[in-house]
Design a protein around this motif. Structure first.
Motif, short mmCIF file in Angstrom:
data_model
loop_
_atom_site.label_atom_id
_atom_site.label_comp_id
_atom_site.label_asym_id
_atom_site.label_seq_id
_atom_site.Cartn_x
_atom_site.Cartn_y
_atom_site.Cartn_z
N ASN A 116 0.81 -1.22 0.00
CA ASN A 116 0.00 0.00 0.00
C ASN A 116 0.84 1.27 0.00
O ASN A 116 0.29 2.38 -0.05
CB ASN A 116 -0.91 0.05 1.23
N LEU A 242 -9.11 5.33 3.64
CA LEU A 242 -8.67 4.51 2.50
C LEU A 242 -9.53 3.26 2.34
O LEU A 242 -9.66 2.75 1.22
CB LEU A 242 -7.20 4.08 2.71
N ASP A 243 -10.10 2.79 3.42
CA ASP A 243 -10.90 1.56 3.36
C ASP A 243 -12.09 1.75 2.43
O ASP A 243 -12.95 2.62 2.65
CB ASP A 243 -11.38 1.20 4.78
N PRO A 246 -10.75 3.04 -3.39
CA PRO A 246 -9.55 2.72 -4.17
C PRO A 246 -8.95 3.90 -4.93
O PRO A 246 -7.81 3.82 -5.37
CB PRO A 246 -10.04 1.64 -5.14
N HIS A 247 -9.70 4.99 -5.08
CA HIS A 247 -9.18 6.17 -5.78
C HIS A 247 -8.67 7.24 -4.82
O HIS A 247 -8.38 8.36 -5.25
CB HIS A 247 -10.25 6.76 -6.70
N HIS A 271 -4.36 2.16 -2.45
CA HIS A 271 -4.62 0.80 -2.91
C HIS A 271 -3.39 0.29 -3.68
O HIS A 271 -2.73 1.07 -4.38
CB HIS A 271 -5.84 0.82 -3.83
#
Length: 395
Positions: A116, A242-243, A246-247, A271
């Motif tokens: 990550n 972030l969870d 994905p962008h 991601h």
């Protein structure tokens, strides 16, 4: 990344006109003949004045030198790396990314794996790589200004159209106006900065969530959350966002909290697909073995370094309280600096403070100046100077 170099926002009004090495007399004439890209013509390079004064509080540096134990550990790691300098460094910086992931997991409230994480030469190179990957000719990026000026400068440098989004008079983001701007312009990259530079105020998680959703509704866009100063915040990192997003990219730096501005090490969390994409534009072996070794040594001493951060947070809060008690307006700060005003002529006030041996930052935000939280002694000198200036301007 609001950064990991001396910061600015809408311009560099306090940059001396003649700085750097001497230039040939015909430099201006030759410069006018160069086939420089149109979007770069007439622009000034980024920078802040480096003046020889007793107290320098203009570049958001951590004022505390690295502890001697860390200096010795750096020397050990660099000595070890030097034995292999005939070979290229680890191209993917696996050991460094692993330790950065551990640091983010431990301090950011969200599990982060090495896949990550990506690292580069300062968070400015992280920004550049993101714009090379997701911006470029025919694409656009938006930021909400005043904010970290390198977002716009690097956008132009990568051929990305720059859109200046609105802020409220109190420097917060008007969510409805920001949504409208994203819907109208449909940018490929959205920059959000928290704590914001130069104003110091932080974004609530709800605003980031809403603007991420707006960006994806307009068209699939990358949202870059610049957390260069997050270790100084009263609140928590927004890394958990972030969870399921994905962008979304969270960018960081070792320049501020780690007191390593001279190291030039920035990094991002995102991601794994984003990390893979950014590697398409990275230069071969972009992080030297010496840089990787130094950063790894610093990560071994995070406890001590974050202890300095706690001292700076207390000094930052003292500056806010003392400035307000003196009669200045102050923007609430979650960073290691404070924006204060308001002045009829900010540059005149900047000069008056400089005349008293203290260098602060004139970012070009009308009516406001910015001061970095320094040592207690440096902050005392600053406060003495601004009290005198307040009396002088009020006379």
């Amino acid at each position: 990344m609001s950064g990991d170099t001396p910061e600015s926002t809408t311009g560099t009004p306090d940059l001396p006109e003649a700085s750097g090495p001497a230039r040939a007399k015909d430099t201006p004439a030759v410069r006018d003949t160069l086939p420089v890209r149109a979007e770069l013509r007439g622009k000034s390079p980024y920078g802040a004045p480096q003046l020889d004064v007793p107290v320098r509080l203009n570049t958001n540096e951590n004022p505390y030198p690295l502890p001697e134990a860390l200096v010795e550990r750096i020397a050990e790691r660099v000595r070890e790396a030097a034995r292999g300098l005939n070979r290229y460094p680890d191209r993917d910086a696996v050991a460094l990314r692993t330790e950065l992931a551990k640091y983010l997991t431990r301090t950011g409230g969200h599990p982060v794996a090495p896949e990550n994480v990506w690292a580069a030469n300062g968070s400015n190179e992280v920004i550049q790589q993101l714009l090379q990957t997701f911006g470029g000719p025919g694409r656009s990026a938006i930021g909400f200004e005043p904010s970290y000026s390198m977002h716009a400068l690097i956008a132009r440098g990568t051929g990305t159209d720059w859109i200046s989004g609105p802020r409220e008079p109190d420097f917060t983001i008007d969510l409805a106006a920001a949504r409208r701007a994203i819907a109208e312009h449909r940018p490929d990259v959205v920059f959000l900065t928290t704590p914001n530079n130069p104003t110091g105020n932080a974004l609530p998680a709800s605003t980031v969530r809403a603007l991420y959703d707006a960006a994806q509704a307009a068209k699939p866009s990358m949202v870059v959350l610049d957390e260069a100063y997050v270790e100084f915040s009263h609140g928590d990192s927004l890394l958990p966002l972030l969870d399921g997003r994905p962008h979304l990219v969270v960018s960081r730096t070792m320049s501020k909290a780690f007191g390593a501005a001279g190291l030039r090490l920035g990094y991002l969390a995102a991601h794994p697909a984003v990390v893979d994409a950014v590697q398409l534009v990275r230069l071969p072996y972009h992080l030297s073995a010496v840089t990787q070794a130094t950063a790894l040594a610093a990560l071994e001493h995070t406890g001590t370094l974050l202890g300095y951060v706690e001292q700076l947070k207390a000094e930052r809060d003292r500056l806010v309280a003392e400035l307000r008690a003196t009669g200045y307006e102050v923007t609430a700060s979650d960073a290691n600096f404070v924006q204060f005003g308001r002045f009829e002529d900010a540059h005149d006030a900047w000069r008056r403070i400089l005349d008293r041996g203290v260098l602060v930052r004139d970012n070009g935000v009308p009516g406001w100046l910015r001061v970095t939280a320094g040592t207690p002694e440096e902050n005392d000198a600053f406060l003495d100077a601004v009290r005198e200036v307040k009396k002088e301007l009020s006379a």
